[in-house]
Design an enzyme around this catalytic site. Sequence first.
Site, mmCIF file in Angstrom:
data_model
loop_
_atom_site.group_PDB
_atom_site.id
_atom_site.type_symbol
_atom_site.label_atom_id
_atom_site.label_comp_id
_atom_site.label_asym_id
_atom_site.label_seq_id
_atom_site.Cartn_x
_atom_site.Cartn_y
_atom_site.Cartn_z
ATOM 1 N N TYR A 122 8.118 -12.495 16.979
ATOM 2 C CA TYR A 122 6.885 -11.873 16.487
ATOM 3 C C TYR A 122 5.692 -12.317 17.332
ATOM 4 O O TYR A 122 5.403 -13.509 17.442
ATOM 5 C CB TYR A 122 6.625 -12.208 15.018
ATOM 6 C CG TYR A 122 7.622 -11.624 14.038
ATOM 7 C CD1 TYR A 122 8.496 -10.607 14.398
ATOM 8 C CD2 TYR A 122 7.701 -12.092 12.735
ATOM 9 C CE1 TYR A 122 9.414 -10.079 13.496
ATOM 10 C CE2 TYR A 122 8.611 -11.574 11.826
ATOM 11 C CZ TYR A 122 9.468 -10.563 12.224
ATOM 12 O OH TYR A 122 10.383 -10.048 11.334
HETATM 13 N N1 LIG Z 1 14.617 -8.415 9.896
HETATM 14 C C1 LIG Z 1 14.035 -7.417 10.496
HETATM 15 O O1 LIG Z 1 14.614 -6.767 11.380
HETATM 16 C C2 LIG Z 1 12.646 -7.032 10.109
HETATM 17 C C3 LIG Z 1 12.091 -5.812 10.586
HETATM 18 C C4 LIG Z 1 10.786 -5.499 10.186
HETATM 19 C C5 LIG Z 1 10.089 -6.353 9.350
HETATM 20 N N2 LIG Z 1 10.655 -7.539 8.933
HETATM 21 C C6 LIG Z 1 9.929 -8.471 8.036
HETATM 22 O O2 LIG Z 1 9.473 -7.756 6.924
HETATM 23 C C7 LIG Z 1 8.067 -7.905 6.770
HETATM 24 C C8 LIG Z 1 7.492 -6.646 6.194
HETATM 25 O O3 LIG Z 1 7.849 -5.545 7.043
HETATM 26 P P1 LIG Z 1 6.839 -4.376 7.277
HETATM 27 O O4 LIG Z 1 5.587 -4.904 7.841
HETATM 28 O O5 LIG Z 1 7.544 -3.314 8.038
HETATM 29 O O6 LIG Z 1 6.587 -3.940 5.748
HETATM 30 P P2 LIG Z 1 5.927 -2.691 5.045
HETATM 31 O O7 LIG Z 1 5.394 -3.223 3.778
HETATM 32 O O8 LIG Z 1 6.891 -1.571 4.952
HETATM 33 O O9 LIG Z 1 4.731 -2.241 6.008
HETATM 34 C C9 LIG Z 1 3.614 -3.062 6.123
HETATM 35 C C10 LIG Z 1 2.501 -2.283 6.787
HETATM 36 O O10 LIG Z 1 2.094 -1.203 5.941
HETATM 37 C C11 LIG Z 1 0.668 -1.126 5.917
HETATM 38 N N3 LIG Z 1 0.267 -1.523 4.559
HETATM 39 C C12 LIG Z 1 0.782 -2.518 3.805
HETATM 40 N N4 LIG Z 1 0.203 -2.581 2.614
HETATM 41 C C13 LIG Z 1 -0.706 -1.609 2.589
HETATM 42 C C14 LIG Z 1 -1.622 -1.150 1.610
HETATM 43 N N5 LIG Z 1 -1.690 -1.749 0.416
HETATM 44 N N6 LIG Z 1 -2.424 -0.098 1.902
HETATM 45 C C15 LIG Z 1 -2.325 0.519 3.101
HETATM 46 N N7 LIG Z 1 -1.489 0.134 4.078
HETATM 47 C C16 LIG Z 1 -0.680 -0.919 3.829
HETATM 48 C C17 LIG Z 1 0.164 -2.099 6.963
HETATM 49 O O11 LIG Z 1 0.156 -1.474 8.246
HETATM 50 P P3 LIG Z 1 -1.057 -0.579 8.781
HETATM 51 O O12 LIG Z 1 -2.310 -1.034 8.096
HETATM 52 O O13 LIG Z 1 -1.043 -0.822 10.248
HETATM 53 O O14 LIG Z 1 -0.697 0.818 8.414
HETATM 54 C C18 LIG Z 1 1.268 -3.144 6.984
HETATM 55 O O15 LIG Z 1 1.339 -3.875 8.179
HETATM 56 C C19 LIG Z 1 7.582 -8.278 8.175
HETATM 57 O O16 LIG Z 1 6.363 -8.980 8.172
HETATM 58 C C20 LIG Z 1 8.715 -9.142 8.672
HETATM 59 O O17 LIG Z 1 8.587 -10.457 8.143
HETATM 60 C C21 LIG Z 1 11.917 -7.866 9.287
#
Ligand SMILES: NC(=O)c1ccc[n+]([C@@H]2O[C@H](COP(=O)([O-])OP(=O)(O)OC[C@H]3O[C@@H](n4cnc5c(N)ncnc54)[C@H](OP(=O)(O)O)[C@@H]3O)[C@@H](O)[C@H]2O)c1
Length: 358
Positions: A59
């Site tokens: 990351y």
């Molecule tokens: N193991 C793996 O392969 C893998 C892959 C991906 C992630 N992860 C882990 O999972 C965690 C979460 O993944 P993700 O970031 O993809 O989760 P997600 O909850 O699906 O997406 C998060 C993104 O959505 C937007 N967002 C979140 N809450 C919001 C709200 N209340 N209102 C408006 N926009 C909102 C933000 O991006 P914007 O503001 O830019 O739109 C935020 O960065 C990561 O931090 C990481 O630790 C693991």
Amino acid sequence: MSLTNFRALGRSGLVVSPLALGTMTFGPGGWNADEAASREIFHAYREAGGNFVDTADIYSGGVSEELVGKFIRETGSRDDIVLATKFGFNGSSSPLTATQGGGANPHAGGAGSKNIHRALDASLRRLGTDYVDLYWMHIWDGVTPVEEIVQTLGDLVRAGKIRHYAFSDMPAWVAMKAATIAAERRVPGPIAMQLEYSLVAREVEAEHFPAAQEGGMGVMPWSPLAGGFLTGKYNRDDTVDTGRLSGANPFGDSKFTDRNWTILDTLREVAVELDCEPAQAALAWAMSRPGVASTLVGARTVAQLTGNLSAASISLNDDQMRRLNEVSAPVPGFTSSLVSPEVRKMLYGGHEITAWGE
Ligand SMILES: NC(=O)c1ccc[n+]([C@@H]2O[C@H](COP(=O)([O-])OP(=O)(O)OC[C@H]3O[C@@H](n4cnc5c(N)ncnc54)[C@H](OP(=O)(O)O)[C@@H]3O)[C@@H](O)[C@H]2O)c1
């Protein structure tokens, strides 16, 4: 429910919050949070009672680990926090020359013993700690024998450099084989699976969820908001927002499909009934699914995080769960047809049999 409704992660003594802080957004990058915003997010999560912080060596090129380590030191919270990081993606710092064949050092990626030791030492340096509580294999490399992975990670548990280990993004059989080998050899086995899981990504229910249950592994959904799609901030006729999905999608397939818009319509209806945001309803749905131990919340701003954390206090009623489950039902695959109630009834001479654990 609240963030202090701790539960065991899989068959282990590692107790974690039902919402984990994902820190993929910490550090430099187009859709990331800078150091000040990341610190605010970390504090808000801790103040809400959360104890489970998830990062990875990859990351922000290691900056996420550095920031997480820094915030833990600043708050003197190492003993309170369940600190998880990951290995697997190539972390080579020295590209090979053209005469060497180009590319990067193959021993700086994958799940071989040599890379796991290299990656963990580098992560511990960046995190500024001498152990991690949970070490994830970030992605299955398709090469390393499962026996070698179990041996290496089990040895690291015995050496005290990691407390537990788990698998992310792998075929179900890999995790199940590791769990079986470990149980037979009476050595440490994987305690969790980290998988893409949300209302628009339920494929893992077919093979991974039953394997997790059988193998004593807790499921930890990533991208439970489908990268922001399930917040409802994008619309069918206008997908432009300042968010991550507006630009080049970092995770391949577009979320903007007819099927996903239909799921979002139902999610919006349920959110109105609950007087909450679609994001909170989507997280509440993921948290309540059988087998899910802790759900990752990602946020770019503290406002997003605070909104998302309040999902812990939202309960969907049976009718809302049914509507969401129905509209998002995954296409049944081969396994689903084998375990249908009709097939079981046929096998047992027309009787309805309840299996152990049901
Ligand atoms: N193991 C793996 O392969 C893998 C892959 C991906 C992630 N992860 C882990 O999972 C965690 C979460 O993944 P993700 O970031 O993809 O989760 P997600 O909850 O699906 O997406 C998060 C993104 O959505 C937007 N967002 C979140 N809450 C919001 C709200 N209340 N209102 C408006 N926009 C909102 C933000 O991006 P914007 O503001 O830019 O739109 C935020 O960065 C990561 O931090 C990481 O630790 C693991």
